[in-house]
Scaffold this motif. Structure first.
Motif, PDB file in Angstrom:
ATOM      1  N   ARG A  89      12.777  15.492  41.787  1.00 22.80           N
ATOM      2  CA  ARG A  89      12.130  16.149  40.645  1.00 22.80           C
ATOM      3  C   ARG A  89      10.796  15.458  40.379  1.00 22.80           C
ATOM      4  O   ARG A  89      10.708  14.229  40.463  1.00 22.80           O
ATOM      5  CB  ARG A  89      13.038  16.103  39.420  1.00 22.80           C
ATOM      6  CG  ARG A  89      13.334  14.690  38.917  1.00 22.80           C
ATOM      7  CD  ARG A  89      14.555  14.677  38.030  1.00 22.80           C
ATOM      8  NE  ARG A  89      15.787  14.818  38.811  1.00 22.80           N
ATOM      9  CZ  ARG A  89      16.802  15.592  38.435  1.00 22.80           C
ATOM     10  NH1 ARG A  89      16.780  16.250  37.319  1.00 22.80           N
ATOM     11  NH2 ARG A  89      17.873  15.674  39.212  1.00 22.80           N
ATOM     12  N   LEU A  90       9.792  16.234  40.085  1.00 20.86           N
ATOM     13  CA  LEU A  90       8.526  15.632  39.698  1.00 20.86           C
ATOM     14  C   LEU A  90       8.684  15.123  38.277  1.00 20.86           C
ATOM     15  O   LEU A  90       9.243  15.813  37.425  1.00 20.86           O
ATOM     16  CB  LEU A  90       7.396  16.653  39.783  1.00 20.86           C
ATOM     17  CG  LEU A  90       6.974  17.068  41.191  1.00 20.86           C
ATOM     18  CD1 LEU A  90       5.826  18.054  41.130  1.00 20.86           C
ATOM     19  CD2 LEU A  90       6.561  15.861  42.025  1.00 20.86           C
ATOM     20  N   HIS A  91       8.155  13.930  38.050  1.00 19.86           N
ATOM     21  CA  HIS A  91       8.317  13.298  36.737  1.00 19.86           C
ATOM     22  C   HIS A  91       7.613  14.086  35.641  1.00 19.86           C
ATOM     23  O   HIS A  91       7.825  13.840  34.473  1.00 19.86           O
ATOM     24  CB  HIS A  91       7.792  11.878  36.803  1.00 19.86           C
ATOM     25  CG  HIS A  91       6.431  11.780  37.432  1.00 19.86           C
ATOM     26  ND1 HIS A  91       6.219  12.061  38.768  1.00 19.86           N
ATOM     27  CD2 HIS A  91       5.232  11.477  36.920  1.00 19.86           C
ATOM     28  CE1 HIS A  91       4.940  11.920  39.045  1.00 19.86           C
ATOM     29  NE2 HIS A  91       4.310  11.578  37.942  1.00 19.86           N
ATOM     30  N   GLN A 124       7.986  17.247  35.195  1.00 19.29           N
ATOM     31  CA  GLN A 124       8.825  18.379  34.782  1.00 19.29           C
ATOM     32  C   GLN A 124       9.793  17.905  33.706  1.00 19.29           C
ATOM     33  O   GLN A 124      10.841  17.348  34.014  1.00 19.29           O
ATOM     34  CB  GLN A 124       9.609  18.916  35.977  1.00 19.29           C
ATOM     35  CG  GLN A 124       8.754  19.408  37.108  1.00 19.29           C
ATOM     36  CD  GLN A 124       8.257  20.813  36.844  1.00 19.29           C
ATOM     37  OE1 GLN A 124       8.875  21.554  36.097  1.00 19.29           O
ATOM     38  NE2 GLN A 124       7.147  21.176  37.450  1.00 19.29           N
ATOM     39  N   GLU A 125       9.432  18.160  32.453  1.00 17.60           N
ATOM     40  CA  GLU A 125      10.224  17.567  31.373  1.00 17.60           C
ATOM     41  C   GLU A 125      11.678  18.023  31.373  1.00 17.60           C
ATOM     42  O   GLU A 125      12.578  17.226  31.127  1.00 17.60           O
ATOM     43  CB  GLU A 125       9.569  17.861  30.030  1.00 17.60           C
ATOM     44  CG  GLU A 125       8.475  16.857  29.729  1.00 17.60           C
ATOM     45  CD  GLU A 125       7.390  17.421  28.844  1.00 17.60           C
ATOM     46  OE1 GLU A 125       7.726  18.198  27.940  1.00 17.60           O
ATOM     47  OE2 GLU A 125       6.209  17.105  29.079  1.00 17.60           O
ATOM     48  N   HIS A 126      11.882  19.320  31.646  1.00 13.93           N
ATOM     49  CA  HIS A 126      13.272  19.775  31.577  1.00 13.93           C
ATOM     50  C   HIS A 126      14.123  19.126  32.663  1.00 13.93           C
ATOM     51  O   HIS A 126      15.292  18.830  32.463  1.00 13.93           O
ATOM     52  CB  HIS A 126      13.354  21.307  31.631  1.00 13.93           C
ATOM     53  CG  HIS A 126      12.888  21.900  32.919  1.00 13.93           C
ATOM     54  ND1 HIS A 126      11.564  21.878  33.308  1.00 13.93           N
ATOM     55  CD2 HIS A 126      13.555  22.511  33.912  1.00 13.93           C
ATOM     56  CE1 HIS A 126      11.458  22.475  34.486  1.00 13.93           C
ATOM     57  NE2 HIS A 126      12.653  22.863  34.866  1.00 13.93           N
ATOM     58  N   LEU A 127      13.505  18.852  33.813  1.00 15.88           N
ATOM     59  CA  LEU A 127      14.266  18.209  34.880  1.00 15.88           C
ATOM     60  C   LEU A 127      14.543  16.741  34.557  1.00 15.88           C
ATOM     61  O   LEU A 127      15.568  16.191  34.938  1.00 15.88           O
ATOM     62  CB  LEU A 127      13.525  18.342  36.213  1.00 15.88           C
ATOM     63  CG  LEU A 127      13.418  19.762  36.756  1.00 15.88           C
ATOM     64  CD1 LEU A 127      12.654  19.790  38.067  1.00 15.88           C
ATOM     65  CD2 LEU A 127      14.808  20.366  36.952  1.00 15.88           C
ATOM     66  N   ARG A 135      14.990  15.707  31.537  1.00 13.59           N
ATOM     67  CA  ARG A 135      16.088  15.752  30.560  1.00 13.59           C
ATOM     68  C   ARG A 135      17.424  15.939  31.275  1.00 13.59           C
ATOM     69  O   ARG A 135      18.435  15.364  30.887  1.00 13.59           O
ATOM     70  CB  ARG A 135      15.866  16.902  29.561  1.00 13.59           C
ATOM     71  CG  ARG A 135      14.835  16.571  28.482  1.00 13.59           C
ATOM     72  CD  ARG A 135      15.003  17.459  27.267  1.00 13.59           C
ATOM     73  NE  ARG A 135      14.765  18.863  27.574  1.00 13.59           N
ATOM     74  CZ  ARG A 135      13.550  19.423  27.563  1.00 13.59           C
ATOM     75  NH1 ARG A 135      12.487  18.698  27.242  1.00 13.59           N
ATOM     76  NH2 ARG A 135      13.397  20.695  27.856  1.00 13.59           N
TER      77      ARG A 135
END
Lengths: 308, 505
Positions: free
Chosen positions: A199-201, A203-206, A208
């Motif tokens: 996950r790319l850092h 991407q907030e939902h990822l 979370r």
């Protein structure tokens, strides 16, 4: 550390390919046995930057050498080189670089990182060393997103002779983690290693979602995860600092697995990360087979950084 | 993307632009800041040095110091040099519009063979899937061939992607898959097999009469002679028309070494930069063209299959300088909405017959174009203000849920929505009653506004902005919000658009 047979030659083998004419290799050549000059000191900064240690660290080290030169404490190229080495090693003081095992019950190791950092291969390496130590290992395939990620982990589990808990493609990775934690307790394994989707850092939902995975295993097994390993590609530039920062916020990273150190990149980014976040490096990856893993050893890492 | 690089650039140059006169030492000082910003962004050391040197020479050589607005002059020089570094200015036609250059040259008769190469984890397989979707959309039939026999499950991954693209991606082209999973072996034990697979893939591609054959290859280190040799043999065997190097946009200084090595072994035709949607400062992007001498063709900007963009040097340069990228924004909109759809909607708006269904469709269109943050980031002068803003795209989803909880009749006529119906909707969508009311109120307002503004739909307004080149946009930067003010201001010209439309009819 007992986990690995100390094979110093192996790291050198792994790194031998990099000895062609990497920037830091030149550093040794231009310094050792040479007279120190203002121009040479500028070159030190340049070559350090090219090793990805970051502009801040590079400038600091250059200034230190400059000051030492002006005070006649550093007089020759060789002395400057020794000074540099000791300074870089000093970034990694003697400290706990071992895996923290749970006192009772399964030890949970959560592995995270951006896409393509090398998580799955690194997991194969960690698993093999644990298994070689006589520990029983269970894998959790929590990358339910990327096509064939579960199959990739399954192939490794077959080769290594360990079991894997998996969920449905596109399912909730936290649910898989929960089931795996359940299974780890029920089967009484020593270690549970959790693979997560890249996950790319940013991407907030990822991020979370990663926090959720971490919390879910913590509910099932006290104090889990006992280790959260962030896999960072040795070719990563200064962006690695942001990666480490945000992954730590989301999942309390406890150590770094520096992967792909067998290329020509020197992995200087871990020095910048150390400077900013105080995160220890626990392992280095030096090849594609499960044996190509080494515990991180600052003197040999720095030595290899400068090796010809 | 590119956030903090552009912030630093703006900072360094704003200092100059604020001053009526600038001196040589001012210029040198800001170029030193630019240099540090470039190095922090992972631009290769020598490339950064050379860039600053070139800008400095030009700035001191030209009449920048005496110019009426020296700051603007500096921005122009930096912009032009950035464009050169990123791949050069696009050729312009007689009217000053950029001439469309196809990133992929297709050969007749097919198949056009494209081979991917790169380090482990750079994103080759995912890019293959995205490229297949890109080609499918353009009506090309594609075969994806799995020549990575080394990484566990790489063949399966490509097969899954091929099926996914074939079933889900837009476009007429068919997507085939070719793979021989039984030939996979552990690391180092199947070196050379890829050549065989590539040959058979080419045969299959010819047999199936596909337009493009995409070869995925195993990730390898440029220092591994054995594996680099294998890649060279694959290349000699099938003789690809295009060889792409896939590079992670977050790569550090070592990007130079690997790019050079791959180029000398394979003679690359172009570069694909992946993970560009991260917070990379674009060092690899700024370095690689200079090193390889071949253009950056595509950038990967997300996890979805359609998250692949053609690369345009001048647009990225504008983004770095905080000038926004309205051209890309318009293109994104045009990709999602056809001319007819836009016209139909416009007509509805004119008659005040906008329904909740139309509204829902608009929301879905926006959602498809990308995250709100990325969309807003393309507007001039806004990019840097967004960096700490946490825009919740879920808000759109929640609004969608509310509309989807309405009956068909309710969607056509919001006046039906009494309190009891609103309660039902809020329950059905799991939202607060106040959210439902807010939506209805907002919708009524939009509806009324659109009637008043009829004839000048957003599309035509945005389109009118698309005509502006980067230099026109450059004028829009500077004071924050300036760009927006312009957009707002353009509503004043509404009657003009209306008239034009009428005349046409």
């Amino acid at each position: 550390m007992g986990l690995f047979k100390s094979v110093f030659t192996k790291i050198k083998d792994g790194l031998s390919k990099t000895r062609e004419a990497g920037p830091t290799a030149q550093l040794r050549n231009i310094l050792v046995g040479k007279a120190l000059s203002a121009e040479l000191i500028r070159d030190i900064e340049k070559l350090l930057i090219q090793a990805d240690v970051g502009i801040k660290t590079a400038i600091e080290l250059r200034k230190d050498i400059q000051a030492g030169w002006e005070r006649s404490e550093i007089n020759t190229g060789t002395e400057a080189w020794e000074f540099l080495k000791s300074q870089l090693i000093a970034y990694f003081p003697d400290e706990d670089r071992e895996i923290h095992f749970a006192e009772t019950g399964p030890t949970v190791i959560l592995v995270a990182g951006i896409n393509g950092a090398g998580k799955t291969t690194s997991i194969a390496k960690i698993t093999k060393s644990l298994r070689d130590e006589g520990k029983t290992v269970l894998l959790a395939a929590c990358d339910t997103f990327r096509a064939a990620a579960v199959e990739q982990l399954e192939i490794w589990s077959d080769r290594l002779g360990v079991e894997v808990v998996k969920g449905k493609q596109g399912g909730d990775p936290a649910a898989v983690a929960f089931d795996a934690a359940d299974a780890a307790v029920a089967r009484g394994v020593d270690c549970l290693v959790i693979d997560t989707a890249g996950r790319l850092h940013t991407q907030e939902h990822l991020m979370r979602q990663l926090t959720k995975i971490k919390n879910v295993v913590g509910k099932k097994i006290p104090n889990a995860p006992h280790e959260t390993i962030l896999v960072i590609d040795a070719t990563t530039g200064q962006n690695g600092i942001n990666q480490a920062k945000i992954f730590t916020q989301a999942s309390d990273v406890s150590g770094i697995f520096l992967s792909k150190l067998d290329g020509s990149a020197r992995g200087g980014i871990v020095i910048a990360i150390r400077e900013e976040l105080n995160l220890p490096v626990k392992f280095i990856g030096v090849g594609e087979t499960p044996d190509d893993v080494q515990p991180f050893d600052p003197p040999s890492f720095v030595e290899a950084m400068f090796a010809e | 993307m590119l956030g903090s690089l552009s912030e630093k650039f703006e900072g360094a140059i704003r200092k100059l632009s604020g001053q009526a006169t600038i001196s040589e030492s001012n210029v040198r000082e800001s170029m030193e800041e630019v240099r540090e910003a470039l190095l922090e962004a992972d631009v290769h050391y020598e490339v950064a040095e050379e860039f600053c040197e070139t800008v400095l020479t030009q700035a001191l050589g030209e009449e920048v110091l005496q110019a009426v607005s020296p700051g603007q002059q500096m921005i122009k020089i930096v912009h032009d040099e950035l464009v050169k570094l990123l791949g050069g200015e696009e050729a312009l036609d007689d009217e000053g519009r950029p001439i469309e250059v196809q990133p992929i040259m297709y050969v007749e008769p097919g198949p056009t063979i494209i081979m991917m190469s790169g380090l482990q984890g750079s994103g080759k397989t995912t890019t293959c899937g995205k490229l297949a979707a890109y080609l499918k959309k353009r009506g090309k039939s594609v075969m994806l061939a799995a020549c990575d026999l080394q990484r566990p499950a790489a063949v399966t991954q490509l097969e899954v992607l091929a099926n996914q693209v074939n079933e889900e991606a837009e476009g007429a082209g068919k997507v085939h898959f070719f793979g021989q999973p039984e030939k996979c072996a552990e690391y180092g034990k199947a070196v050379g097999v890829a050549v065989e697979v590539a040959n058979q893939a080419l045969e299959a591609a010819r047999f199936n009469n596909v337009d493009v054959l995409l070869l995925d290859t195993a990730g390898r280190l440029h220092v591994n002679d054995e594996l680099m040799g294998e890649l060279r043999r694959v290349s000699t065997a099938v003789n690809p028309h295009q060889i792409y190097l896939v590079i992670d946009a977050m790569t550090g200084q070592d990007a130079v070494n690997s790019a050079k090595a791959f180029h000398s072994q394979l003679e690359l035709d172009g570069v694909v930069l992946t993970k560009f949607d991260s917070d990379t400062r674009g060092g690899a992007a700024l370095t690689v063209k200079k090193i390889v001498g071949e253009p950056i063709k595509f950038i990967g900007i997300g996890e979805k299959l359609d998250a692949l963009e053609e690369f345009h040097a001048s647009r990225i340069a504008s983004r770095i300088l905080g000038m926004g990228d309205v051209v890309s924004l318009v293109e994104k909109a045009q990709e999602q909405v056809s001319e007819e759809e836009a016209l139909a909607l416009q007509e509805k708006m004119e008659k005040g017959k906008l329904t909740m269904d139309d509204f829902l469709k608009q929301l879905q269109t926006i959602r498809k174009m990308g995250s709100m943050k990325s969309l807003l980031g393309m507007l001039p002068g806004i990019g840097n203000q967004l960096k700490d803003l946490n825009l919740d795209d879920k808000q759109i989803d929640r609004t969608q849920a509310i509309i989807q909880s309405m009956t068909v009749n309710e969607r056509k006529d919001v006046d039906l929505l009494d309190n009891s119906r609103r309660r039902r909707i809020s329950k059905g969508s799991g939202s607060d009653a106040k959210d439902v009311s807010q939506l209805v109120k907002g919708f009524e307002m939009v509806s009324k506004l659109s009637q008043q503004m009829s004839g000048a739909g957003m599309m035509s307004k945005v389109k009118s902005m698309a005509g502006m080149g980067p230099s026109a946009l450059a004028g829009m930067r500077g004071k924050h919000g300036h760009g927006l003010a312009k957009t707002k201001g353009s509503t004043k010209h509404k009657p003009k658009f209306k008239q034009k439309k009428r005349k046409k009819r």
